[in-house]
Design a protein around this motif. Sequence first.
Motif, PDB file in Angstrom:
ATOM      1  N   ASP A 147     -33.304  48.504  30.866  1.00 20.49           N
ATOM      2  CA  ASP A 147     -33.472  46.754  32.667  1.00 20.49           C
ATOM      3  C   ASP A 147     -33.263  46.795  32.987  1.00 20.49           C
ATOM      4  O   ASP A 147     -32.931  47.602  33.899  1.00 20.49           O
ATOM      5  N   GLU A 148     -33.828  45.730  33.278  1.00 21.10           N
ATOM      6  CA  GLU A 148     -33.935  46.054  35.260  1.00 21.10           C
ATOM      7  C   GLU A 148     -32.152  44.943  35.433  1.00 21.10           C
ATOM      8  O   GLU A 148     -32.114  44.916  34.922  1.00 21.10           O
ATOM      9  N   PRO A 149     -32.683  46.056  36.708  1.00 23.95           N
ATOM     10  CA  PRO A 149     -30.809  45.963  37.762  1.00 23.95           C
ATOM     11  C   PRO A 149     -30.633  43.687  37.617  1.00 23.95           C
ATOM     12  O   PRO A 149     -31.611  42.717  37.528  1.00 23.95           O
ATOM     13  N   GLY A 150     -29.549  43.599  36.850  1.00 24.47           N
ATOM     14  CA  GLY A 150     -29.310  42.790  37.055  1.00 24.47           C
ATOM     15  C   GLY A 150     -29.701  41.401  35.771  1.00 24.47           C
ATOM     16  O   GLY A 150     -29.233  40.921  36.459  1.00 24.47           O
ATOM     17  N   SER A 151     -30.121  41.923  34.914  1.00 25.51           N
ATOM     18  CA  SER A 151     -31.000  41.068  34.065  1.00 25.51           C
ATOM     19  C   SER A 151     -30.221  40.991  33.158  1.00 25.51           C
ATOM     20  O   SER A 151     -30.284  39.739  32.341  1.00 25.51           O
ATOM     21  N   ILE A 152     -28.819  41.856  32.528  1.00 21.45           N
ATOM     22  CA  ILE A 152     -27.903  41.223  31.839  1.00 21.45           C
ATOM     23  C   ILE A 152     -26.800  40.257  32.729  1.00 21.45           C
ATOM     24  O   ILE A 152     -26.572  38.727  32.243  1.00 21.45           O
ATOM     25  N   ALA A 153     -26.357  39.718  33.772  1.00 24.88           N
ATOM     26  CA  ALA A 153     -26.055  39.366  34.616  1.00 24.88           C
ATOM     27  C   ALA A 153     -26.191  37.769  34.767  1.00 24.88           C
ATOM     28  O   ALA A 153     -25.485  36.873  34.811  1.00 24.88           O
ATOM     29  N   ARG A 154     -27.968  37.794  34.307  1.00 25.62           N
ATOM     30  CA  ARG A 154     -28.323  36.421  34.916  1.00 25.62           C
ATOM     31  C   ARG A 154     -27.749  35.394  33.740  1.00 25.62           C
ATOM     32  O   ARG A 154     -28.080  34.177  34.058  1.00 25.62           O
ATOM     33  N   PHE A 155     -27.828  35.714  32.762  1.00 26.51           N
ATOM     34  CA  PHE A 155     -26.691  35.239  31.291  1.00 26.51           C
ATOM     35  C   PHE A 155     -25.117  34.630  31.011  1.00 26.51           C
ATOM     36  O   PHE A 155     -24.654  34.244  30.185  1.00 26.51           O
ATOM     37  N   THR A 156     -24.775  34.908  32.926  1.00 27.17           N
ATOM     38  CA  THR A 156     -23.318  34.162  32.970  1.00 27.17           C
ATOM     39  C   THR A 156     -23.620  33.219  32.575  1.00 27.17           C
ATOM     40  O   THR A 156     -22.410  32.079  32.012  1.00 27.17           O
ATOM     41  N   THR A 157     -24.688  32.505  32.700  1.00 27.63           N
ATOM     42  CA  THR A 157     -24.777  30.899  32.685  1.00 27.63           C
ATOM     43  C   THR A 157     -24.158  30.160  31.755  1.00 27.63           C
ATOM     44  O   THR A 157     -23.467  29.526  31.293  1.00 27.63           O
ATOM     45  N   PHE A 158     -24.739  30.918  30.807  1.00 26.81           N
ATOM     46  CA  PHE A 158     -23.947  30.557  29.362  1.00 26.81           C
ATOM     47  C   PHE A 158     -23.111  31.291  28.441  1.00 26.81           C
ATOM     48  O   PHE A 158     -22.517  30.973  27.376  1.00 26.81           O
ATOM     49  N   MET A 159     -22.294  31.609  29.061  1.00 27.73           N
ATOM     50  CA  MET A 159     -20.879  32.654  28.727  1.00 27.73           C
ATOM     51  C   MET A 159     -19.948  31.278  28.382  1.00 27.73           C
ATOM     52  O   MET A 159     -19.112  31.777  27.421  1.00 27.73           O
ATOM     53  N   PRO A 160     -20.157  29.934  28.547  1.00 27.75           N
ATOM     54  CA  PRO A 160     -18.614  29.349  27.922  1.00 27.75           C
ATOM     55  C   PRO A 160     -19.098  29.143  27.286  1.00 27.75           C
ATOM     56  O   PRO A 160     -18.237  28.192  25.943  1.00 27.75           O
ATOM     57  N   GLN A 161     -20.438  28.454  27.100  1.00 31.57           N
ATOM     58  CA  GLN A 161     -20.845  28.217  25.256  1.00 31.57           C
ATOM     59  C   GLN A 161     -21.044  29.368  24.027  1.00 31.57           C
ATOM     60  O   GLN A 161     -20.828  29.391  23.325  1.00 31.57           O
TER      61      GLN A 161
END
Length: 323
Positions: A147-161
């Motif tokens: 995994d690239e650095p920060g690749s998981i953190a990008r998906f915080t955008t859709f945590m509310p859903q």
Amino acid sequence: MLDSLIRRWLWTSDSDDGVCMDAIELSSSRSRFVWIGCTVLAFFVFVWIGDRAAARMMNRLVMSTHFRYAEIYKGELPAGLVILGNSRALHMFHPPAIQEVTQMEVANIGFNALPTVLMPAIWCDYLEHQPSPKKLIFEVTCIGRQDEPGSIARFTTFMPQSTGLSQAIRHFSHREYVASQVSHLYALNSELTWRSLMFARRSDRDWIMTETASDERIERVLELGTEPLIRSPANVDAAMQVLRIADEHQIDVVLVVAPYHPMYRKSLVELPEWIDWLQAQLGRPVLDYSAEMTDKPAFADHLHLNPPGARQLAEMLHQDGLF
């Protein structure tokens, strides 16, 4: 004696005044501390409310777009065939080309550097909001990618859903999860937020790399060496979860290794052994198309096809009965 009484009176008067002055100063200090405390508290309450209100507005804006993940959570991405993987799935299995060849509705829910460990949550969310497709094509080289650095953190955008996505981010990127709970705006400070806004008025279903890779470009890549294929237990476990979810919904799954640029493919000497290892881990066959395309102009770079190449691949897989 009179002089003594006068001195005693003066001393008593000064002492009382001192006590009074101390009490006044203490009361004033307490008032200042209370005022500062209330001001600080009011500031943080204002920031907290503002953070939540602004994040809610931004989240509504993101969810109003035609970006693939926004459409997943709105239930607007139904399909008979779903594609899953990282950028090699995104830029290899082009929905317009596949739809033209097969007349099927296609949804590609892959993304650039999409971590394998997040795929079960995204796949589960897709099935929660859309009818079950007939088939899933899973491009499996993502399982062998670091995994690239920060690749998981990008998906915080859709945590509310997504509760599942939130739990996965909490497990694999705990610091980002905590920061996103403290500040909801922080959760939206990611690539996927801005990527969504790029598709505010148009669909991203035709998104694909359009360049044509030159031999010189591939040679420069080869000078740096090929990227190793890792054997990650966490990635294998995530892939197994994807397969179990598909089985629960009675969805056929095709595991595929998509083509590599022919010059780059020659350098991947470990690939056949890695595919054998993966088949043993998953207990399912993996279809190896890694060397099936030798037309160099079909590639945008060493890992991805361009539109003509994606059309060739769609026709090839259709003839082979994968669709």
